[in-house]
Write a protein that holds these residues in place. Structure first.
Motif, PDB file in Angstrom:
ATOM      1  N   THR A 403      -3.866 -45.591  28.336  1.00 44.14           N
ATOM      2  CA  THR A 403      -3.794 -45.005  27.151  1.00 44.14           C
ATOM      3  C   THR A 403      -4.425 -45.836  26.107  1.00 44.14           C
ATOM      4  OG1 THR A 403      -2.004 -45.941  27.670  1.00 44.14           O
ATOM      5  CG2 THR A 403      -1.452 -44.164  27.747  1.00 44.14           C
ATOM      6  N   LEU A 404      -4.428 -46.886  25.954  1.00 36.69           N
ATOM      7  CA  LEU A 404      -5.121 -47.646  24.824  1.00 36.69           C
ATOM      8  C   LEU A 404      -6.259 -48.322  25.359  1.00 36.69           C
ATOM      9  CD1 LEU A 404      -1.380 -49.686  24.206  1.00 36.69           C
ATOM     10  CD2 LEU A 404      -2.340 -47.129  23.033  1.00 36.69           C
ATOM     11  N   GLY A 405      -6.488 -48.367  26.606  1.00 35.19           N
ATOM     12  CA  GLY A 405      -8.347 -48.667  26.867  1.00 35.19           C
ATOM     13  C   GLY A 405      -7.949 -50.398  27.849  1.00 35.19           C
ATOM     14  N   HIS A 406      -8.865 -50.863  28.144  1.00 35.15           N
ATOM     15  CA  HIS A 406      -8.520 -52.065  29.321  1.00 35.15           C
ATOM     16  C   HIS A 406      -8.763 -53.562  27.565  1.00 35.15           C
ATOM     17  CE1 HIS A 406      -8.975 -50.421  33.089  1.00 35.15           C
ATOM     18  NE2 HIS A 406     -10.294 -49.908  32.278  1.00 35.15           N
ATOM     19  N   ASP A 407      -8.971 -52.932  26.577  1.00 41.40           N
ATOM     20  CA  ASP A 407      -9.253 -54.445  25.715  1.00 41.40           C
ATOM     21  C   ASP A 407      -8.058 -54.745  25.607  1.00 41.40           C
ATOM     22  OD1 ASP A 407     -12.097 -53.854  25.691  1.00 41.40           O
ATOM     23  OD2 ASP A 407     -12.160 -52.811  24.009  1.00 41.40           O
ATOM     24  N   PHE A 408      -6.642 -53.751  24.889  1.00 43.42           N
ATOM     25  CA  PHE A 408      -5.666 -54.365  24.907  1.00 43.42           C
ATOM     26  C   PHE A 408      -4.687 -54.379  26.313  1.00 43.42           C
ATOM     27  CE2 PHE A 408      -6.441 -50.910  21.856  1.00 43.42           C
ATOM     28  CZ  PHE A 408      -5.261 -51.005  20.666  1.00 43.42           C
ATOM     29  N   GLY A 409      -5.410 -54.065  27.123  1.00 40.64           N
ATOM     30  CA  GLY A 409      -4.610 -54.554  29.099  1.00 40.64           C
ATOM     31  C   GLY A 409      -4.871 -56.347  28.941  1.00 40.64           C
ATOM     32  N   ASP A 410      -5.894 -56.717  28.795  1.00 43.55           N
ATOM     33  CA  ASP A 410      -6.396 -57.489  28.640  1.00 43.55           C
ATOM     34  C   ASP A 410      -6.387 -58.630  28.136  1.00 43.55           C
ATOM     35  OD1 ASP A 410      -8.981 -56.655  30.757  1.00 43.55           O
ATOM     36  OD2 ASP A 410     -10.363 -56.688  29.297  1.00 43.55           O
ATOM     37  N   ALA A 411      -5.637 -58.657  26.188  1.00 44.82           N
ATOM     38  CA  ALA A 411      -5.623 -58.805  25.308  1.00 44.82           C
ATOM     39  C   ALA A 411      -3.982 -59.254  26.295  1.00 44.82           C
ATOM     40  CB  ALA A 411      -5.277 -58.298  24.158  1.00 44.82           C
ATOM     41  N   MET A 412      -3.553 -57.898  26.301  1.00 48.65           N
ATOM     42  CA  MET A 412      -1.986 -58.214  27.137  1.00 48.65           C
ATOM     43  C   MET A 412      -1.540 -59.270  28.600  1.00 48.65           C
ATOM     44  SD  MET A 412       0.625 -55.369  28.379  1.00 48.65           S
ATOM     45  CE  MET A 412       0.754 -54.774  27.327  1.00 48.65           C
ATOM     46  N   LEU A 413      -2.885 -58.680  29.107  1.00 50.40           N
ATOM     47  CA  LEU A 413      -2.699 -59.655  30.324  1.00 50.40           C
ATOM     48  C   LEU A 413      -3.475 -61.758  30.057  1.00 50.40           C
ATOM     49  CD1 LEU A 413      -4.976 -58.302  32.568  1.00 50.40           C
ATOM     50  CD2 LEU A 413      -2.589 -58.239  33.112  1.00 50.40           C
ATOM     51  N   LYS A 414      -3.632 -61.627  29.031  1.00 49.59           N
ATOM     52  CA  LYS A 414      -4.044 -63.139  28.257  1.00 49.59           C
ATOM     53  C   LYS A 414      -2.840 -63.685  27.880  1.00 49.59           C
ATOM     54  CE  LYS A 414      -8.063 -62.410  26.423  1.00 49.59           C
ATOM     55  NZ  LYS A 414      -9.357 -62.416  25.557  1.00 49.59           N
ATOM     56  N   GLU A 415      -2.343 -63.102  27.023  1.00 45.26           N
ATOM     57  CA  GLU A 415      -0.908 -63.515  26.749  1.00 45.26           C
ATOM     58  C   GLU A 415       0.025 -63.687  27.578  1.00 45.26           C
ATOM     59  OE1 GLU A 415       2.720 -61.967  23.364  1.00 45.26           O
ATOM     60  OE2 GLU A 415       0.348 -60.940  22.947  1.00 45.26           O
ATOM     61  N   ILE A 416       0.193 -63.100  28.823  1.00 44.08           N
ATOM     62  CA  ILE A 416       1.424 -63.315  29.567  1.00 44.08           C
ATOM     63  C   ILE A 416       1.217 -64.585  29.783  1.00 44.08           C
ATOM     64  CG2 ILE A 416       2.152 -62.206  32.110  1.00 44.08           C
ATOM     65  CD1 ILE A 416       2.170 -59.500  30.555  1.00 44.08           C
ATOM     66  N   ALA A 417      -0.319 -65.027  30.969  1.00 50.75           N
ATOM     67  CA  ALA A 417      -0.478 -66.134  31.196  1.00 50.75           C
ATOM     68  C   ALA A 417      -0.807 -67.072  30.109  1.00 50.75           C
ATOM     69  CB  ALA A 417      -2.197 -65.732  31.512  1.00 50.75           C
ATOM     70  N   ARG A 467       2.436 -58.059  20.465  1.00 48.99           N
ATOM     71  CA  ARG A 467       1.820 -57.694  19.504  1.00 48.99           C
ATOM     72  C   ARG A 467       0.268 -57.302  19.515  1.00 48.99           C
ATOM     73  NH1 ARG A 467       3.596 -55.263  14.899  1.00 48.99           N
ATOM     74  NH2 ARG A 467       5.739 -55.904  14.949  1.00 48.99           N
ATOM     75  N   ILE A 468      -0.080 -56.156  19.652  1.00 46.88           N
ATOM     76  CA  ILE A 468      -2.042 -56.214  19.756  1.00 46.88           C
ATOM     77  C   ILE A 468      -2.427 -55.414  18.594  1.00 46.88           C
ATOM     78  CG2 ILE A 468      -3.463 -56.133  21.946  1.00 46.88           C
ATOM     79  CD1 ILE A 468      -1.422 -56.624  23.997  1.00 46.88           C
ATOM     80  N   GLN A 469      -3.688 -55.960  18.195  1.00 49.14           N
ATOM     81  CA  GLN A 469      -3.945 -54.813  17.250  1.00 49.14           C
ATOM     82  C   GLN A 469      -3.329 -54.364  16.468  1.00 49.14           C
ATOM     83  OE1 GLN A 469      -7.769 -52.850  19.160  1.00 49.14           O
ATOM     84  NE2 GLN A 469      -7.995 -55.048  20.405  1.00 49.14           N
ATOM     85  N   GLY A 470      -1.923 -54.194  16.350  1.00 55.63           N
ATOM     86  CA  GLY A 470      -1.362 -53.315  15.533  1.00 55.63           C
ATOM     87  C   GLY A 470      -0.006 -52.843  15.974  1.00 55.63           C
TER      88      GLY A 470
END
Length: 785
Positions: A403-417, A467-470
């Motif tokens: 839905t949001l794209g892999h950029d959002f997914g990658d940002a979430m994975l880095k924050e979870i790590a 909170r990722i890109q607003g």
């Protein structure tokens, strides 16, 4: 093919091409040019020969004018008696042997206007005597008189060649006039010279063998092809050119042939041959020099470079570099190769780092994590201490990417790590195995309470919003846990057990924590094995269709059956439909199983009809089958194959199918358009609203057994079912009540107006071969009621 061989072949081909091209250019162009020069020279010589011929005629004319334009000759021609003393004196003094020799005349004559000779004589050079004119000469004079016009003035004259028996003769004719040319022409003076080989040599200052005079014949005329000048093909390096000389009367008389050696051509050929030899020698020397240069400056350098590269490859030492040995292109290759080795060395270092860390989160990857886990197991083995292995899988993470794209997914994975790294212990290790899967090594667990506290902290940090890109995103995780040594003593086994525990959390609703147990493994293993066995169950004839009769409440006769699938596994025995149907839907094998059921039902229906039983069979159709293209085609093909009408099948769907979208709606419309009845099973237990009953093409409503089981004999015990029946009848739908197990339920539902009745009170599902006997007994039984 080796480069050395290619270069040798290339140089040889170039040399041969150069030699061949040079040969062609020299022979086709230069020799042709030399031949043209020879032809031009021969034509020039022919022009000189023809000019000499004309000059000779002019010389004869000049010599003859001494006698024709002369008063004494004029008086001699006027004399009526040529035999008088004056005429004798004139002839003896002017036409002596000396006159013939000085003027090179072989014949002289004076003719009167009628062409009759007043004087005539021929000179024999062998005997040096003058003889009278021959009859052939006299005949010639008559022809001249007849065929040539008479001279009209002193300036007229005629010269040419005539053919006599002895050969061709040059002849010239001038008018006889007085010296001052005041008197009229009184006759004709004639002089002739034979064109024998000696005369030819006298006339043309050429080698005797180069000039030939040939009388004209048809063969020569054919060879000339109507051309006045033509050449014959060269023979023995001698060129021949021919021209036609017309006789005194304007007809082709003789052919003048000039032969000459091809001097320019032969000289050019000799020069070309010498040049070719020199060029061949020079070319061979250049080829040898080129090969030596290539071997020394190119192949030698290349061999050295190859040896250096092979030495580096064999040593597998990327610290070795090739020393530069010049300033040519090979030096550039050596320099670039050294740069490539530098890049490979750097890439090797990066690969070593990449082999240990995940490139996105910079956490240890699978290889490093398993190495750390094995080290931890080895360090506490036999000490009685425990290690916890946590397997984390994010819930619905794919939705974020989709839905949001892999950029959002990658940002979430880095924050979870980052979050997990902040809540784990000092000696614990967190790793990203791949995708949205993380593992945690809890290095030292003193007791079960401590691991529970750590797991709760991990769960809480994962549940915090991102909170990722607003965008404010929430996320949960399914967590599985295994403990060393209770759940295994091997790193791979511990990870596998934790993965199984996480998988159980996924199946039971997600967002939870579960620890591995043997019962869990058995349950999951059974599901996986059953899912695999389902793929081949139909082929192995493990399925069987049973039929549960459905009773018409009006006449208490069975006119419809419900097809129910039964599975007996060779490994596990009879399996409940409630267990294997969900597995078939999850694995996707429900489509092939459904097709097998439809074919079996159609086969049984044909058997029933052959026994005189006109029955309808209700068959359950899954949502996945409805969404597959070609369902209606399959049904129509089966009906045609088994000779059945479409009314013999009733297709049962569940309420959950109605909310699947427009594709299901169009599929149901298509099926109903082909004459199939649609039945809505388990009505009242799904998520559909009453509006779906008006929109979707449904013919029958089946009241779920849960409503039937709750019926009571009290005043309000049948209100809900009564409302469903009345609503369905209002919408024009038939009602089937299923799950009837008591006589009271049977009677109440008949009283409430249920169109059809189904349940264990009427009959349990029976095999297809038992249906004929059952229907006979059953119809009699309920008819008596």
């Amino acid at each position: 093919m080796k480069l050395r061989k290619k270069l040798v072949i290339f140089i040889c081909v170039v040399a041969l091409f150069g030699l061949g091209l040079t040969y062609l250019l020299l022979h086709l162009i230069m020799l042709g040019r030399f031949e043209k020069l020879d032809e031009a020279a021969l034509r020039y010589k022919l022009e000189n020969a023809v000019s000499s011929y004309q000059n000779e005629l002019q010389s004869m004319k000049t010599h003859l004018l001494k006698y024709s334009v002369w008063d004494e000759t004029y008086r001699f021609a006027e004399s009526t008696d040529p035999a008088d003393s004056i005429s004798d004196a004139y002839l003896s003094s002017n036409y002596s042997r000396t006159t013939y020799e000085i003027n090179h005349f072989d014949m002289m004559a004076l003719l009167n206007p009628s062409g009759t000779p007043l004087y005539g004589g021929t000179y024999n050079q062998d005997s040096r005597s003058i003889t009278p004119l021959t009859t052939e000469i006299l005949a010639l004079f008559r022809d001249i008189h007849q065929r040539l016009p008479e001279f009209s003035g002193a300036e007229d004259s005629t010269s040419g060649i005539v053919l006599l028996d002895k050969g061709p003769m040059l002849i010239t004719l001038t008018p006889i006039v007085n010296s001052d040319k005041t008197k009229p022409v009184i006759g004709t003076a004639v002089a002739g010279r034979m064109l024998l080989q000696e005369q030819i040599t006298q006339i043309w200052n050429e080698t005797p063998s180069t000039i030939q005079i040939t009388p004209v014949n048809p063969g020569i005329l054919a060879e000339s092809k109507s051309s006045n000048i033509w050449m014959s093909p060269a023979s023995n390096n001698v060129m021949s050119i021919h021209t036609t000389i017309y006789d005194l009367f304007g007809n082709p008389g003789v052919v003048l042939t000039l032969k000459h050696p091809r001097q320019i051509y032969l000289s050019g050929l000799q020069s070309i041959t010498s040049f070719q030899r020199c060029f061949f020698a020079v070319t061979m020397l250049m080829c040898v020099a080129s090969l030596l240069f290539v071997n020394r400056s190119i192949l030698g350098r290349m061999s050295l470079l190859t040896r250096n590269i092979r030495a580096i490859g064999n040593s597998k030492d990327l610290s070795i570099r090739i020393g530069s040995s010049g300033k040519d292109e090979f030096s550039d290759v050596e320099h670039e190769f050294n740069r490539m080795i530098d890049s490979l060395e750097q890439a090797q270092e990066e690969l070593q780092l990449q082999a240990m860390l995940d490139p996105l989160t910079q956490l240890p990857n699978r290889s490093l994590f398993f190495a750390k886990l094995n080290e931890a197991i080895a360090s506490i083995k036999g000490t009685g201490r425990q290690i916890g292995l946590v397997f984390i899988d994010l819930d619905h993470f794919k939705t974020v990417n989709d839905t949001l794209g892999h950029d959002f997914g990658d940002a979430m994975l880095k924050e979870i790590a980052l979050r997990i790294s902040q809540v784990i212990g000092r000696y614990d290790v967190v790793s990203r195995l791949g995708g949205d899967e993380f593992t945690i090594l809890l290095a030292d667990i003193p007791d079960s309470d401590s691991i529970s506290e750590q797991l709760l902290r991990i769960r809480e940090t994962l549940s915090l919003p991102h909170r990722i890109q607003g965008h404010l995103l929430y996320n949960t995780a399914s967590i599985g846990v295994s403990i060393y040594p209770q759940n295994g003593e091997d790193a791979d086994f511990l990870v596998k057990q934790a993965d199984l525990a996480m998988f159980h959390v996924k199946e039971t609703g997600r967002n939870n924590i579960f620890q591995y147990s043997e019962d869990l493994e058995e349950s999951i293993r059974r599901k996986k094995v059953l899912s695999q066995l389902l793929l081949s169950a139909a082929v192995n004839h493990e399925f069987e269709v049973h039929y549960q009769p459905i009773l018409s409440s009006g006449n208490l006769k069975v006119s419809k059956l419900e097809a129910l699938l039964r599975w007996t596994s060779p490994a596990y025995g009879p399996i409940s439909p409630g267990e294997f149907i969900p597995l078939a839907e999850t694995s996707g094998s429900i489509v092939n199983i459904g097709s097998w059921v439809l074919r079996q039902v159609c086969s049984d229906l044909r058997t029933f009809r052959q026994n005189g039983l006109e029955l309808t069979v209700a068959v359950n159709i899954s949502a996945m089958q409805l969404m597959q293209p070609g369902l209606s085609e399959l049904l129509l093909e089966l009906l045609h194959e088994y000779g059945l009408p479409s009314s013999s099948l009733e297709l049962e769907i569940t309420e959950s199918v109605l909310v699947s979208g427009d594709s299901i709606f169009h599929s149901l419309q298509q099926l109903r358009g082909h004459g199939f009845r649609i039945s809505l099973d388990d009505f009242g237990t799904g998520f559909s609203s009453l509006s779906y009953l008006r929109r979707f093409p449904v013919d029958v409503i089946k009241i779920d057994r849960s409503f039937v089981s709750e019926m009571t004999l009290g005043p309000q015990g049948d209100v809900l079912i009564k409302a469903i029946i009345e609503l369905s009848h209002t919408l024009g739908l038939q009602v089937v009540s299923e799950g009837i197990e008591l006589e009271e339920q049977f009677d109440m539902l008949r009283h409430l107006g249920s169109d059809e009745l189904q349940g264990y009170y009427i009959s349990r599902p029976v095999k297809s071969q038992e249906i004929p006997d059952f229907l006979t007994q059953n119809n009699l039984l309920y008819h008596s009621k």
